[in-house]
Design a protein around this motif. Structure first.
Motif, PDB file in Angstrom:
ATOM      1  N   ASN A  85      -5.309   3.822  -7.476  1.00 54.79           N
ATOM      2  CA  ASN A  85      -5.475   5.219  -7.896  1.00 54.79           C
ATOM      3  C   ASN A  85      -6.844   5.369  -8.560  1.00 54.79           C
ATOM      4  O   ASN A  85      -7.496   4.370  -8.898  1.00 54.79           O
ATOM      5  N   ARG A 115       0.813  -1.225   0.000  1.00 51.70           N
ATOM      6  CA  ARG A 115       0.000   0.000   0.000  1.00 51.70           C
ATOM      7  C   ARG A 115       0.840   1.266   0.000  1.00 51.70           C
ATOM      8  O   ARG A 115       0.465   2.266  -0.587  1.00 51.70           O
ATOM      9  N   ASN A 116       1.997   1.245   0.635  1.00 51.99           N
ATOM     10  CA  ASN A 116       2.836   2.447   0.669  1.00 51.99           C
ATOM     11  C   ASN A 116       4.094   2.286  -0.187  1.00 51.99           C
ATOM     12  O   ASN A 116       5.112   2.925   0.077  1.00 51.99           O
ATOM     13  N   THR A 117       3.990   1.439  -1.182  1.00 50.48           N
ATOM     14  CA  THR A 117       5.192   1.123  -1.952  1.00 50.48           C
ATOM     15  C   THR A 117       5.594   2.256  -2.903  1.00 50.48           C
ATOM     16  O   THR A 117       4.754   3.034  -3.352  1.00 50.48           O
ATOM     17  N   THR A 118       6.887   2.302  -3.208  1.00 52.73           N
ATOM     18  CA  THR A 118       7.353   3.179  -4.287  1.00 52.73           C
ATOM     19  C   THR A 118       7.684   2.323  -5.518  1.00 52.73           C
ATOM     20  O   THR A 118       8.095   2.842  -6.547  1.00 52.73           O
ATOM     21  N   HIS A 119       7.520   0.999  -5.406  1.00 52.57           N
ATOM     22  CA  HIS A 119       7.786   0.086  -6.534  1.00 52.57           C
ATOM     23  C   HIS A 119       6.707   0.316  -7.598  1.00 52.57           C
ATOM     24  O   HIS A 119       5.522   0.101  -7.335  1.00 52.57           O
ATOM     25  N   PRO A 120       7.103   0.736  -8.824  1.00 56.42           N
ATOM     26  CA  PRO A 120       6.092   1.094  -9.821  1.00 56.42           C
ATOM     27  C   PRO A 120       5.173  -0.059 -10.198  1.00 56.42           C
ATOM     28  O   PRO A 120       4.002   0.143 -10.507  1.00 56.42           O
ATOM     29  N   GLN A 127       2.099  -0.148  -7.648  1.00 59.75           N
ATOM     30  CA  GLN A 127       1.290   1.039  -7.337  1.00 59.75           C
ATOM     31  C   GLN A 127      -0.005   0.980  -8.137  1.00 59.75           C
ATOM     32  O   GLN A 127      -0.116   1.552  -9.212  1.00 59.75           O
TER      33      GLN A 127
END
Ligand SMILES: NC(=O)c1ccc[n+]([C@@H]2O[C@H](COP(=O)([O-])OP(=O)(O)OC[C@H]3O[C@@H](n4cnc5c(N)ncnc54)[C@H](OP(=O)(O)O)[C@@H]3O)[C@@H](O)[C@H]2O)c1
Length: 369
Positions: A250, A239-244, A247
């Protein structure tokens, strides 16, 4: 359900239109399946007539390849199974040549994969991720050496820029190397970027597209909701990932999920089946790689090709999932074409001249003949 087969790209290799992904074979990453479940998933896929397996050298730290090799051997299926595996990721932190796409790493990685898989050849060997350094000439020459040495039957590319794939195929053609028979890329209603560059490349230059994350890591099964903070599956852990790649939560994707739910209800099918049917029947798609952590998920997903999506339902899904075309694709529309043809109505060439390519989200027929 019935399993049908396509030839992979321009090769003579016949692969089932639904491949079995084995990234979830093993519990090392925290969102996979234990051995008994993986075995049950493997067995169900075989019983359904599937022949195409996707793994990679470092999936679940090597467990994925090991279990796949064992399952295939236990059932005596090596001649029937089409095994795809990949190299690129580093196996020895601190040693830069134990990863990447250079000749030294490919030669190391192939022997390690053959050992874990318990086989003496790989049916499809893919570069996993572009390393931003190694020239296509070095990769294709090395892969061709492996084909000639009998360790590999066919070669492919995953997660590379389209220009790199195009360059690689041109190098292979002009130098007589084994051509690129497969491109492995993320594609789903929630990720349609490949339609602009990769699908036209693949259909014109003989690479069959293998789709990964066709359900956007489970999002398109409908079990995640905008307001829900829960325990539905893999994406909860990101949920808080920066892994594209993970994500997925949205507004654009929530709108797709909402429309998909309506379409699935009208068809009396699960959302996962409808999402998988859409992607499998898009231009250029050779095989869709199914992922599952539970037997029931795989059984659901295997039914995805048992029905047809009408043009009207397909259009609704495509409308809600469309994104604006990036430049220069935004520039090739009808206004510009009038200026190209001087206003004369030229029409397309007769059908059969070339595979369809996508312009402004629509399949059009152009030809290089
Ligand atoms: N080349 C690459 O870079 C690359 C990258 C990624 C994957 N791959 C390949 O592609 C394969 C598939 O990718 P993926 O696993 O990301 O595919 P996916 O279909 O997008 O996601 C699969 C996950 O969604 C959930 N799921 C699947 N079917 C479901 C259903 N009917 N109902 C509810 N939930 C369901 C399961 O996870 P939960 O149970 O945790 O929810 C399952 O593990 C991988 O195994 C791997 O072989 C390749």
């Amino acid at each position: 359900m019935s399993m049908s087969y396509y030839t992979l790209g321009n090769s003579g290799l016949r692969v089932s239109r639904q491949a079995l992904g084995t990234m979830t074979f093993g519990t090392e990453w925290g969102w996979g399946a234990d051995r008994d479940t993986a075995r049950a998933i493997f067995d169900a896929y075989i019983e359904a007539g599937g022949n195409f397996f996707d793994t990679a050298d470092l999936y679940t730290g090597g467990t994925s390849e090991t279990w796949l090799g064992e399952f295939v051997a236990e059932r005596g299926l090596r001649d029937k199974a089409v095994i795809a595996t990949k190299f690129t990721f580093n196996s020895d932190p601190g040693n830069p040549n134990a990863g990447g796409n250079g000749r030294k790493n490919i030669m190391r990685a192939v022997d390690a994969s053959l050992k874990r898989l318990g086989t003496d050849y790989i049916d499809l060997y893919l570069l996993h991720v572009w390393d931003r350094i190694t020239p296509a000439e070095e990769v294709l020459r090395t892969l061709d050496d492996l084909v000639r040495a009998g360790k590999v039957r066919h070669v492919g590319l995953s997660d590379v820029p389209a220009w790199y794939a195009s360059r690689a195929q041109a190098v292979a053609e002009l130098r007589g190397y084994e051509p690129v028979s497969a491109l492995q890329l993320e594609y789903s209603l929630a990720e349609r970027t490949i339609e602009h560059e990769y699908v036209p490349f693949a259909t014109h230059h003989g690479a069959g597209i293998m789709v990964w994350s066709p359900l956007a890591s489970g999002l398109l099964s409908g079990k995640y909701r905008p307001t829900q903070d829960g325990n539905a599956g893999r994406l909860d852990g990101f949920r808080n990932t920066t892994h594209p790649g993970f994500q997925k939560f949205n507004d654009h994707n929530w709108a797709i999920v909402a429309e998909l739910e309506k379409v699935a209800a009208e068809l009396g099918r699960s959302m996962a089946q409808v999402a998988l049917n859409w992607v499998a029947t898009q231009p250029g798609i050779a095989s869709v790689i199914l992922g599952a952590t539970k037997l029931a998920q795989l059984q659901d997903n295997l039914g995805a090709l048992d029905f047809s999506l009408s043009a009207e339902l397909r259009e609704r899904l495509e409308k809600v999932s469309a994104s604006p075309a990036p430049f220069p694709h935004s520039y090739f529309g009808s206004d510009i074409q009038v200026r190209v043809t001087g206003g004369a109505v030229t029409g397309d060439k007769p059908s059969g001249y070339s595979p369809p390519v996508m312009i402004e989200g629509k399949a059009v027929s152009i030809s290089s003949n």
